[in-house]
Design an enzyme around this catalytic site. Structure first.
Site, PDB file in Angstrom:
ATOM      1  N   ASP A  56       1.483  -1.482   1.789  1.00 39.90           N
ATOM      2  CA  ASP A  56       2.019  -1.619   0.439  1.00 39.90           C
ATOM      3  C   ASP A  56       1.537  -2.924  -0.203  1.00 39.90           C
ATOM      4  O   ASP A  56       1.242  -3.892   0.495  1.00 39.90           O
ATOM      5  CB  ASP A  56       3.555  -1.596   0.527  1.00 39.90           C
ATOM      6  CG  ASP A  56       4.201  -1.267  -0.800  1.00 39.90           C
ATOM      7  OD1 ASP A  56       3.479  -0.928  -1.759  1.00 39.90           O
ATOM      8  OD2 ASP A  56       5.435  -1.358  -0.879  1.00 39.90           O
ATOM      9  N   ARG A 109       0.179  -4.967  -6.649  1.00 37.65           N
ATOM     10  CA  ARG A 109       0.624  -6.331  -6.959  1.00 37.65           C
ATOM     11  C   ARG A 109      -0.463  -7.356  -6.630  1.00 37.65           C
ATOM     12  O   ARG A 109      -0.637  -8.340  -7.336  1.00 37.65           O
ATOM     13  CB  ARG A 109       1.924  -6.640  -6.188  1.00 37.65           C
ATOM     14  CG  ARG A 109       3.144  -6.066  -6.871  1.00 37.65           C
ATOM     15  CD  ARG A 109       4.349  -6.056  -5.971  1.00 37.65           C
ATOM     16  NE  ARG A 109       4.304  -4.917  -5.044  1.00 37.65           N
ATOM     17  CZ  ARG A 109       5.202  -4.717  -4.077  1.00 37.65           C
ATOM     18  NH1 ARG A 109       6.172  -5.581  -3.904  1.00 37.65           N
ATOM     19  NH2 ARG A 109       5.115  -3.654  -3.306  1.00 37.65           N
ATOM     20  N   ASN A 128       3.153  10.111  -4.316  1.00 36.19           N
ATOM     21  CA  ASN A 128       2.170   9.325  -5.074  1.00 36.19           C
ATOM     22  C   ASN A 128       1.515  10.120  -6.210  1.00 36.19           C
ATOM     23  O   ASN A 128       0.915   9.531  -7.111  1.00 36.19           O
ATOM     24  CB  ASN A 128       1.075   8.754  -4.155  1.00 36.19           C
ATOM     25  CG  ASN A 128       1.534   7.590  -3.305  1.00 36.19           C
ATOM     26  OD1 ASN A 128       1.038   7.355  -2.210  1.00 36.19           O
ATOM     27  ND2 ASN A 128       2.510   6.821  -3.807  1.00 36.19           N
ATOM     28  N   TRP A 129       1.672  11.452  -6.196  1.00 33.63           N
ATOM     29  CA  TRP A 129       1.106  12.254  -7.292  1.00 33.63           C
ATOM     30  C   TRP A 129       1.740  11.888  -8.625  1.00 33.63           C
ATOM     31  O   TRP A 129       1.171  12.171  -9.682  1.00 33.63           O
ATOM     32  CB  TRP A 129       1.318  13.754  -7.031  1.00 33.63           C
ATOM     33  CG  TRP A 129       0.535  14.287  -5.873  1.00 33.63           C
ATOM     34  CD1 TRP A 129       1.027  14.620  -4.652  1.00 33.63           C
ATOM     35  CD2 TRP A 129      -0.873  14.579  -5.830  1.00 33.63           C
ATOM     36  NE1 TRP A 129       0.015  15.082  -3.833  1.00 33.63           N
ATOM     37  CE2 TRP A 129      -1.152  15.073  -4.534  1.00 33.63           C
ATOM     38  CE3 TRP A 129      -1.918  14.449  -6.751  1.00 33.63           C
ATOM     39  CZ2 TRP A 129      -2.437  15.454  -4.141  1.00 33.63           C
ATOM     40  CZ3 TRP A 129      -3.187  14.823  -6.357  1.00 33.63           C
ATOM     41  CH2 TRP A 129      -3.437  15.321  -5.066  1.00 33.63           C
ATOM     42  N   ARG A 145       2.058   9.057  -9.892  1.00 31.78           N
ATOM     43  CA  ARG A 145       1.420   7.884 -10.510  1.00 31.78           C
ATOM     44  C   ARG A 145       0.489   8.338 -11.644  1.00 31.78           C
ATOM     45  O   ARG A 145       0.111   9.503 -11.706  1.00 31.78           O
ATOM     46  CB  ARG A 145       0.618   7.109  -9.468  1.00 31.78           C
ATOM     47  CG  ARG A 145       1.524   6.496  -8.431  1.00 31.78           C
ATOM     48  CD  ARG A 145       0.773   5.569  -7.518  1.00 31.78           C
ATOM     49  NE  ARG A 145       1.714   4.969  -6.589  1.00 31.78           N
ATOM     50  CZ  ARG A 145       1.532   3.826  -5.957  1.00 31.78           C
ATOM     51  NH1 ARG A 145       0.420   3.151  -6.131  1.00 31.78           N
ATOM     52  NH2 ARG A 145       2.442   3.347  -5.142  1.00 31.78           N
TER      53      ARG A 145
HETATM   54  C1  FPP Z   1       0.261   0.846  -1.751  1.00 28.60           C
HETATM   55  O1  FPP Z   1       0.029  -0.103  -2.733  1.00 28.60           O
HETATM   56  C2  FPP Z   1      -0.947   1.498  -1.301  1.00 28.60           C
HETATM   57  C3  FPP Z   1      -1.277   2.812  -1.522  1.00 28.60           C
HETATM   58  C4  FPP Z   1      -0.436   3.763  -2.248  1.00 28.60           C
HETATM   59  C5  FPP Z   1      -2.551   3.384  -1.054  1.00 28.60           C
HETATM   60  C6  FPP Z   1      -3.133   2.756   0.156  1.00 28.60           C
HETATM   61  C7  FPP Z   1      -4.545   3.135   0.250  1.00 28.60           C
HETATM   62  C8  FPP Z   1      -5.511   2.365   0.720  1.00 28.60           C
HETATM   63  C9  FPP Z   1      -5.295   1.010   1.233  1.00 28.60           C
HETATM   64  C10 FPP Z   1      -6.852   2.921   0.729  1.00 28.60           C
HETATM   65  C11 FPP Z   1      -7.503   2.916   2.064  1.00 28.60           C
HETATM   66  C12 FPP Z   1      -6.925   3.825   3.043  1.00 28.60           C
HETATM   67  C13 FPP Z   1      -7.637   4.297   4.093  1.00 28.60           C
HETATM   68  C14 FPP Z   1      -6.964   5.112   5.127  1.00 28.60           C
HETATM   69  C15 FPP Z   1      -9.079   4.027   4.242  1.00 28.60           C
HETATM   70  P1  FPP Z   1       0.750   0.072  -4.119  1.00 28.60           P
HETATM   71  O2  FPP Z   1      -0.207   0.683  -5.051  1.00 28.60           O
HETATM   72  O3  FPP Z   1       2.016   0.829  -3.935  1.00 28.60           O
HETATM   73  O4  FPP Z   1       1.033  -1.412  -4.482  1.00 28.60           O
HETATM   74  P2  FPP Z   1       2.235  -1.966  -5.360  1.00 28.60           P
HETATM   75  O5  FPP Z   1       3.503  -1.575  -4.667  1.00 28.60           O
HETATM   76  O6  FPP Z   1       2.001  -3.442  -5.342  1.00 28.60           O
HETATM   77  O7  FPP Z   1       2.099  -1.374  -6.719  1.00 28.60           O
END
Ligand code: FPP
Length: 252
Positions: free
Chosen positions: A27, A31, A75-76, A78
């Site tokens: 996560d 941010r 996540n869809w 978003r």
């Molecule tokens: C959370 O950050 C992350 C995700 C929803 C996606 C994670 C995906 C990757 C790191 C891509 C690589 C994966 C692999 C398996 C190669 P967020 O967008 O929820 O961050 P936030 O909470 O700060 O908005």
């Protein structure tokens, strides 16, 4: 992920206990990007780069199974642009890394449902699973279009289709219908970016997992902090509902 400790994983003091299965809720990409005035997708890109570092470190430390939460069924919701960007990024990662993963003994698996994902991504995932099936150094489960509740519902549906009777519905039987069938439950679940919840991740399998949360955003969660998480894990007393083994401190 070619190679050895020389490529960025400083070899730390030996750990006394290594969790066999580590699962990570990655996560904080958004941010991380926001803090730098970058688009969210730049955070996901940096997060992808970090997957390489952490995978290499897991091999180095002797972790046998690594499960990564890459895209949840929630996540869809978003913005379309972010979803498309993230799925395209995952597709590119497979393209770019597959050969090296295969050469390094990584066995890729998918947790979730392929249905609903773009056709080209579905095809790449199938190809990547087939191409790495013989990998014997580490199993990497990518939870993609994954939801823990959905996993359990699908398991029950398949049990019913298979005609199991009520008596045959045991914990063991249900576990054998999950996406993780045949794999041990996670010993340690790490969540970056400070939240203290599972967010529908491995909700069945997490029953006795140790939980480690850190405020660090995923792109900055490096091998050193993974090492700290493994040290913290080694200090936990795992009781599985019983009593601590003799000699272990009650207060832990
Ligand atoms: C959370 O950050 C992350 C995700 C929803 C996606 C994670 C995906 C990757 C790191 C891509 C690589 C994966 C692999 C398996 C190669 P967020 O967008 O929820 O961050 P936030 O909470 O700060 O908005």
């Amino acid at each position: 992920m070619s190679g050895s400790a020389a490529q960025g994983v400083s070899t730390p003091a030996k750990l006394s206990v290594i969790p066999q299965h580590v699962a990570i809720i990655m996560d904080g990409n958004g941010r991380w990007a926001q803090q730098r005035g970058l688009p969210r997708l730049a955070g996901h890109r940096a997060g992808t780069e970090n997957v390489r570092r952490i995978l290499r470190a897991c091999v180095e430390y002797g972790v046998k199974i690594l499960t990564l939460y890459a895209f949840s069924t929630e996540n869809w919701s978003r913005p379309r642009e972010e979803v498309e960007g993230l799925l395209a990024l995952l597709s590119q990662v497979i393209d770019r890394e597959l050969d090296e993963l295969r050469r390094n003994g990584v066995q890729l698996r998918h947790l979730g449902t392929l249905e609903g994902l773009p056709d080209n991504l579905q095809r790449r995932i199938r190809e990547a699973i087939a191409a790495t099936a013989a990998g014997d150094r580490i199993i990497v489960n990518v939870a993609l279009n994954y939801g823990g509740r959905r996993e359990i519902v699908e398991a029950v549906q398949r049990m019913m289709k298979d005609g199991l009777t009520a008596d045959q519905v045991t914990e063991q039987a249900l576990a054998s219908y999950l996406y993780t069938a045949g794999l041990p439950d996670p010993d340690l679940i790490i969540r970056t970016a400070g939240e203290m919840r599972l967010s529908n991740f491995l909700i069945w399998q997490a029953a006795y997992a140790e939980f480690y949360s850190t405020p660090t955003y995923w792109p900055d969660f490096g091998p050193e902090e993974l090492y700290q998480a493994l040290v913290a894990y080694g200090q936990r007393v795992r009781k599985f509902g019983g009593l601590p083994p003799s000699g272990a401190s009650q207060s832990q």
